[in-house]
Scaffold this active site. Structure first.
Site, mmCIF file in Angstrom:
data_model
loop_
_atom_site.group_PDB
_atom_site.id
_atom_site.type_symbol
_atom_site.label_atom_id
_atom_site.label_comp_id
_atom_site.label_asym_id
_atom_site.label_seq_id
_atom_site.Cartn_x
_atom_site.Cartn_y
_atom_site.Cartn_z
ATOM 1 N N CYS A 2 73.753 21.785 72.165
ATOM 2 C CA CYS A 2 73.352 21.092 70.949
ATOM 3 C C CYS A 2 74.126 19.786 70.840
ATOM 4 C CB CYS A 2 73.620 21.951 69.710
ATOM 5 S SG CYS A 2 72.757 23.540 69.724
ATOM 6 N N GLY A 28 69.235 18.406 72.596
ATOM 7 C CA GLY A 28 68.440 19.453 71.968
ATOM 8 C C GLY A 28 67.189 18.886 71.347
ATOM 9 N N ASN A 101 78.158 23.315 68.072
ATOM 10 C CA ASN A 101 77.658 23.266 69.445
ATOM 11 C C ASN A 101 78.480 24.239 70.259
ATOM 12 O OD1 ASN A 101 76.634 22.544 71.989
ATOM 13 N ND2 ASN A 101 78.131 20.894 72.221
ATOM 14 N N GLY A 102 77.810 25.197 70.906
ATOM 15 C CA GLY A 102 78.520 26.155 71.732
ATOM 16 C C GLY A 102 77.944 27.540 71.597
ATOM 17 N N TYR A 258 74.647 16.985 84.219
ATOM 18 C CA TYR A 258 73.308 16.948 83.654
ATOM 19 C C TYR A 258 73.234 16.537 82.192
ATOM 20 C CZ TYR A 258 68.709 18.704 82.129
ATOM 21 O OH TYR A 258 67.466 18.809 81.591
#
Length: 506
Positions: A2, A28, A101-102, A258
């Site tokens: 995210c 996201g 995020n995670g 990425y």
């Protein structure tokens, strides 16, 4: 994976947060949300979809306030419910909102604790809502009318002691300000910066990537350190504190391969420079293992691998060409929730320039190979365009294990490299030759930009989970949540109560 952002300003932050989320959209594409604080009240808009589709003018007018947080999401456990879009908020104590995020690896244990011990209601299956409630419960222990910095840092310290996994967080507290903190291993990225106005006042911003600060004119100060929390009051006073005694910086190396934008800096590393290094080291390996290989042209699979492929071409002295045209209005196939959807998207996403392939021996370069579905279809496109031979190079090593720290990679059984040799993988994707980056070289490519990075989170390549709490039972549980059949059936579960979902998972 995210993207998160938070701003403490002196003027309305709605447009700034919108712009920040737009440049974090690559992290996201499933849902987006913004929450602002206006005269002691939260103003919120969140829904499924891209940033540009979620927020209309009427929503932006309603998002008043000089302080706010935002979030872009793709789901890490198969759910795409609008109810799980972030930020989340709770009314007590004070009024707290949070974006995360995670992935918390002890979410089931935490949910049991919330239901049975602290008696806080959890309305969704999101571990982010769990994290919010753990933080709220700890902050509730203060006796002050409004939380002081020491109250906030004590609460974050208690959170760090209870939760496990990977997390980067931005949060708002009514009557206090913005809080941002990062897990003790620094797995997920989080940076902060500031800008000084003409009147001398400072504004602060925290975000997943430095590019979000750049486009808004904030100067990058540094990364939030592992286990550290920063707190900025509504009036712009800055505080920070280390909230965990045992910390080791071990960032997720896949961010550099990425996820992150090339114009970002994470952990004092230029993402672009690290990818150039990946290309040079991979080029050297190709020259070493294929000294007599006849390659006419090197073509990247856009866009993440372009910098890698260009450096490979330079290293080998072979022509670099753009052989695929990308439809930029199609989402990233890696983060599409189902295998059938990924299969359908590849040909609508990429189209080959036939003149670049016809009669040539081609080396295709991609950032990684996950399931192998996309790689195989792209190789088919190259052959249909007339390529005589198609070789394939991956900037990342073989991905053999699932990710448990916030990347929705499939389980081992769905990963093409799991239990297979490179020759078997090469045959399955239909290539004439296949080469992977060595893990040692991948780490070297990133570390070259910051020698202080002595360790990385590399579990997708090694199966070594650095938090030390991942069991076969947990991986089986993730399999039930993440595989494509589970994602197809998720719509049926949306009608269940959270207690039914809890019982289902336990």
């Amino acid at each position: 994976m995210c993207g998160i952002a938070g701003i403490v300003g002196s003027t309305p932050v709605n447009q700034a947060l919108y712009d920040a989320l737009t440049v974090l959209q690559h992290r996201g594409q499933d849902a987006a949300g913004i929450l602002t604080l206006d005269n002691g009240n939260f103003r919120q808009r969140k829904a499924n979809g891209l940033v540009k589709d979620v927020f209309a003018a009427r929503h932006m007018h309603r998002l008043r306030g000089n302080i706010g947080i935002g979030h872009v999401r793709y789901p890490t456990a198969g759910s795409s419910s609008a109810a799980e879009a972030q930020p989340f908020y709770v009314n007590s104590p004070f009024g707290i909102a949070l974006a995360h995020n995670g992935n918390l690896t002890n979410a089931r244990e935490l949910k049991r604790q919330q239901l049975e011990v602290t008696r806080r209601h959890i309305n969704t299956s999101s571990d982010s809502e769990l994290l919010l409630n753990v933080f709220a419960y700890e902050l509730e222990k203060t006796e002050n009318k409004h939380p002081l910095p020491e109250d906030i840092f004590r609460a974050v310290t208690a959170v760090n002691a209870q939760i496990r996994g990977a997390y980067a967080v931005v949060a708002l507290i009514i009557g206090a300000g913005m809080v941002a903190f990062r897990d003790p291993n620094g797995i997920r990225p989080l940076v902060y910066g500031s800008r000084t106005l003409e009147n001398g006042r400072k504004e602060y911003m925290a975000a997943s990537e430095s590019v979000a600060l750049d486009i808004l004119g904030f100067t990058l100060e540094r990364d939030v350190r592992p286990g550290e929390a920063i707190y900025v009051t509504e009036s712009g006073e800055f505080h920070s504190m280390q909230c965990c005694a045992s910390v080791r910086l071990r960032p997720c190396i896949f961010e550099y391969v990425y996820f992150a934008r090339p114009d970002s800096f994470l952990n004092d590393v230029s993402v672009y420079a690290s990818r150039v290094n990946m290309g040079r080291l991979l080029g050297e390996k190709i020259r070493r293992i294929w000294p007599d290989l006849d390659i006419d042209v090197i073509i990247p699979i856009p866009e993440t691998s372009c910098d890698v492929a260009l450096e490979i071409a330079k290293c080998l002295g072979i022509q670099y060409r753009q052989g695929f045209v990308k439809n930029r209005y199609i989402g990233r196939t890696f983060i599409m929730p189902g295998q059938m959807q990924r299969k359908k998207s590849v040909r609508s996403k990429l189209n080959a320039i036939k003149s670049e392939f016809k009669g040539k021996k081609v080396l295709l370069v991609d950032d990684s190979i996950v399931r192998g579905t996309t790689s195989g279809q792209i190789i088919d496109l190259a052959r249909e365009a007339g390529a005589e031979k198609v070789y394939f190079a991956s900037a990342a090593p073989e991905i053999r294990y699932p990710n448990v720290y916030g990347i929705d990679m499939p389980t081992s059984s769905e990963l093409i490299a799991y239990g297979r040799s490179n020759q078997e993988i090469c045959s399955l994707i239909g290539a004439d030759g296949l080469v992977y980056q060595d893990l040692e070289d991948l780490e070297k490519a990133v570390r070259q930009e910051n020698p202080a990075l002595t360790e990385f989170e590399t579990s997708v390549f090694t199966g070594n989970y650095i938090t030390g709490d991942i069991t076969e039972e947990y991986l089986t549980y993730l399999d039930r949540q993440r595989n494509d059949d589970a994602k197809a059936d998720k719509a049926w579960n949306e009608g269940l109560t959270d207690l039914e979902l809890y019982n289902e998972d336990n």
